[in-house]
Design an enzyme around this catalytic site. Structure first.
Site, PDB file in Angstrom:
ATOM      1  N   SER A 112      35.939  34.274  35.664  1.00 53.14           N
ATOM      2  CA  SER A 112      36.268  32.831  35.659  1.00 53.14           C
ATOM      3  C   SER A 112      37.331  32.364  36.490  1.00 53.14           C
ATOM      4  O   SER A 112      37.373  31.155  36.683  1.00 53.14           O
ATOM      5  CB  SER A 112      36.626  32.518  34.271  1.00 53.14           C
ATOM      6  OG  SER A 112      35.311  32.889  33.427  1.00 53.14           O
ATOM      7  N   LYS A 117      44.173  25.188  32.124  1.00 51.75           N
ATOM      8  CA  LYS A 117      42.921  25.377  31.425  1.00 51.75           C
ATOM      9  C   LYS A 117      43.198  25.128  30.107  1.00 51.75           C
ATOM     10  O   LYS A 117      44.089  25.657  29.110  1.00 51.75           O
ATOM     11  CB  LYS A 117      42.403  26.966  31.559  1.00 51.75           C
ATOM     12  CG  LYS A 117      41.146  27.225  31.202  1.00 51.75           C
ATOM     13  CD  LYS A 117      40.598  28.475  31.803  1.00 51.75           C
ATOM     14  CE  LYS A 117      39.388  28.881  31.234  1.00 51.75           C
ATOM     15  NZ  LYS A 117      38.863  30.249  31.650  1.00 51.75           N
ATOM     16  N   SER A 176      34.620  30.070  33.683  1.00 56.32           N
ATOM     17  CA  SER A 176      34.732  29.105  32.893  1.00 56.32           C
ATOM     18  C   SER A 176      36.069  28.345  33.113  1.00 56.32           C
ATOM     19  O   SER A 176      35.990  27.105  32.354  1.00 56.32           O
ATOM     20  CB  SER A 176      34.905  29.766  31.423  1.00 56.32           C
ATOM     21  OG  SER A 176      36.176  30.674  31.448  1.00 56.32           O
TER      22      SER A 176
END
Length: 556
Positions: free
Chosen positions: A158, A60, A134
């Protein structure tokens, strides 16, 4: 296991094939990744033990990867990290090769996967629907078969929402279990580094490699079936069509696997969930990146929804935080009291799966709905595992199991009941109900399915072992039906039993009275030479009762 070089090449071929550029913020040059992979292959050839050799990872974009800019989804915020974040470094040390940095809801603020100047990340199954955020790019990279593993983060859900929407596994560990150094904070006191994988064992293995050593043992529990808290349909509120039925089916699978389903008051969980963004806790997002957002107000690189959420948090008064902390403490006490001695809480990961158009039309409302079941987990300092439990109408449906801090292993074992085939095991001796080794079955999540006998072709012997055990062997003559119990346990549990099975015991095929063939405990034929035959008693219990012998406890 394929070579690391071959796996990197296959990943890049897959990247070209799926044509999903919005998954990535930056990819490492292919030649660079292949060169690192070649070093991994050379180490393996030289005898190094690298458990993730031949594995590729996506990371990420708010987690530091040496050589790639850390953007947190905002080009103007980018900085060159001096080193890998600990989680990344540990995966690399285990032989994994990082492919690149993945897209995300900017500053990890959102559960939709659309709040990014690098583009909205489309769902892996239905491109008209959101991927979930996210950690959107990381989840989709795994779901599309590009990466074997991916790192995400989870503050409000997330690491779980994108797993549910893309049909993969997401583990949100206990806060602090995985270091958050080298991670751009969202809410620093709540943030967790999470793992995505296509299977639960892969995710567990990766978590074990990146986690700090655990100094406190998993909280003790009394022997018996898993106890799962399940809210009623009214408490869940409106769900997408077919989701209530899919959730009920998941609960039934747990019950069929031997779990005890318990009622739970969901109100404190959902009330706390609303506080994460509507209360003062969002001010911690301003503490993380608020000064940057204010200084770059109106910049084309700032997502307007994210910037609005963070900027508004600047004006929350300090007294509001203390009020909310007291309220949260009261809600947490109610929530834990409602859970009682349950091992886990079962919930749908989200109430529904919106389209890209639906999120665009109502970005704040759609996001708030998605966090109904996930937002409270970190506020309450709980652990969670999200696993697939669908599909419904061709789309992935997911559930999550939530439990106390430091019950990560326990939650994964329970989640295995939903993802792992349950296999029958016939026992005739020390693993019978009430006998000294029965606890081994209970610890592996096994449940008693039936009491029966073997076919009439077996002979039973009393072995001189500690604790005392019988030896069951198939006979060509002189056999009889022997008392047996059939237990159901996860396939991996059967493997655990086999790995720890002392000689002369073995696992083999046992025929039951009705002709069914199942795996069961047997004995090496050589071990019964000279042992006392007890076939005539019809079973181990009857033999012990006849001689007045109490079995000794398992020294382990």
């Amino acid at each position: 296991m394929s070579s690391a070089v071959a796996r990197v090449r296959a990943a890049h071929d897959r990247i070209e094939q799926v044509d999903r550029p919005e998954v990535w913020i930056s990819l490492r040059p292919r030649a660079e990744a292949e060169a690192e992979a070649a070093e991994v292959d050379a180490k393996v050839a030289a005898g190094a033990r690298l458990p993730l050799a031949g594995t590729v990872v996506a990371v990420k974009g708010n987690i530091d990867v040496a050589g790639l800019a850390t953007t947190a989804g905002c080009p103007g915020y980018a900085y060159p990290p001096e080193a890998d974040a600990p989680a990344v470094a540990r995966l690399r040390a285990a032989g994994a090769v990082v492919l690149g940095s993945t897209n995300l809801d900017q500053f990890a603020t959102g559960l939709v996967g659309t709040r990014s100047p690098y583009g909205a990340v489309r769902n892996a199954v239905d491109p008209d629907r959101i991927s979930g955020g996210s950690s959107s790019g990381s989840a989709v990279a795994v779901a599309l078969g590009i990466a074997d593993l991916a790192l995400g983060t989870d503050t409000a859900g997330s690491g779980r929402v994108p797993a549910a929407f893309n049909g993969i596994v997401g583990i949100k560990p206990t806060i602090g279990l995985v270091p958050t150094e080298g991670v751009v904070p969202a809410c620093a006191s709540l943030d967790c580094v999470t793992v995505f994988a296509r299977t639960l064992p892969e995710a567990e293995r990766a978590l074990g490699l990146i986690a700090d050593p655990v100094h406190s043992a998993t909280p003790a529990r009394r022997p018996g079936p898993w106890r799962i808290a399940v809210p009623d349909a009214d408490a869940l509120g409106p769900l997408d069509p077919g989701w209530a039925q899919a959730f009920d089916a998941a609960a039934r699978r747990l019950a069929d696997a031997g779990a005890e389903l318990l009622p739970v008051d969901l109100a404190p969980f959902t009330e706390a969930a609303a506080m994460l963004y509507d209360g003062a806790f969002v001010a911690e997002r301003y503490a993380a990146v608020g000064a940057f957002v204010d200084a770059h107000a109106g910049s084309p690189g700032l997502d307007p929804t994210v910037a609005g959420i963070i900027s508004r948090a600047r004006d929350i008064p300090a007294h509001r935080l203390f009020t909310d902390q007291r309220h949260l403490a009261a809600l947490r006490a109610r929530a834990l009291a409602s859970l009682g001695d349950a091992d886990a809480l079962l919930l749908p990961t989200t109430p529904g799966h919106p389209t890209l158009a639906e999120v665009a039309a109502d970005p704040l409302g759609a996001n708030a709905r998605l966090g109904r079941f996930t937002n409270s987990t970190n506020l309450f300092d709980l652990a969670a595992v999200a696993v697939p439990a669908g599909p419904v109408d061709g789309l992935p449906f997911g559930v999550m199991l939530i439990g106390a801090a430091h019950t990560d292993d326990r939650l994964a074992r329970i989640a295995g009941l939903l993802t792992t085939p349950q296999l029958p095991l016939a026992v005739v001796g020390a693993h019978l109900t009430g006998r000294p080794l029965n606890h081994q079955l209970l610890a592996l999540g096994a449940r008693l399915e039936s009491s029966t006998t073997t076919a009439s072709e077996y002979r039973l012997y009393a072995l001189e072992t500690v604790p005392p055990k019988p030896g069951l062997v198939r006979a060509t003559e002189g056999g009889a039906a022997i008392e047996a119990e059939v237990w159901r346990l996860p396939a991996e549990g059967l493997g655990t039993l086999l790995a720890g099975l002392p000689r002369p015991m073995t696992l083999g095929t046992v025929e039951l009275a009705d002709g069914t063939l199942v795996t069961g405990f047997l004995c090496e034929p050589e071990a019964v030479r000279g042992a006392r035959e007890i076939t005539s008693y019809g079973g181990w219990r009857a033999y012990l009762d006849s001689v007045g012998e109490e079995p000794s406890r398992d020294p382990a």
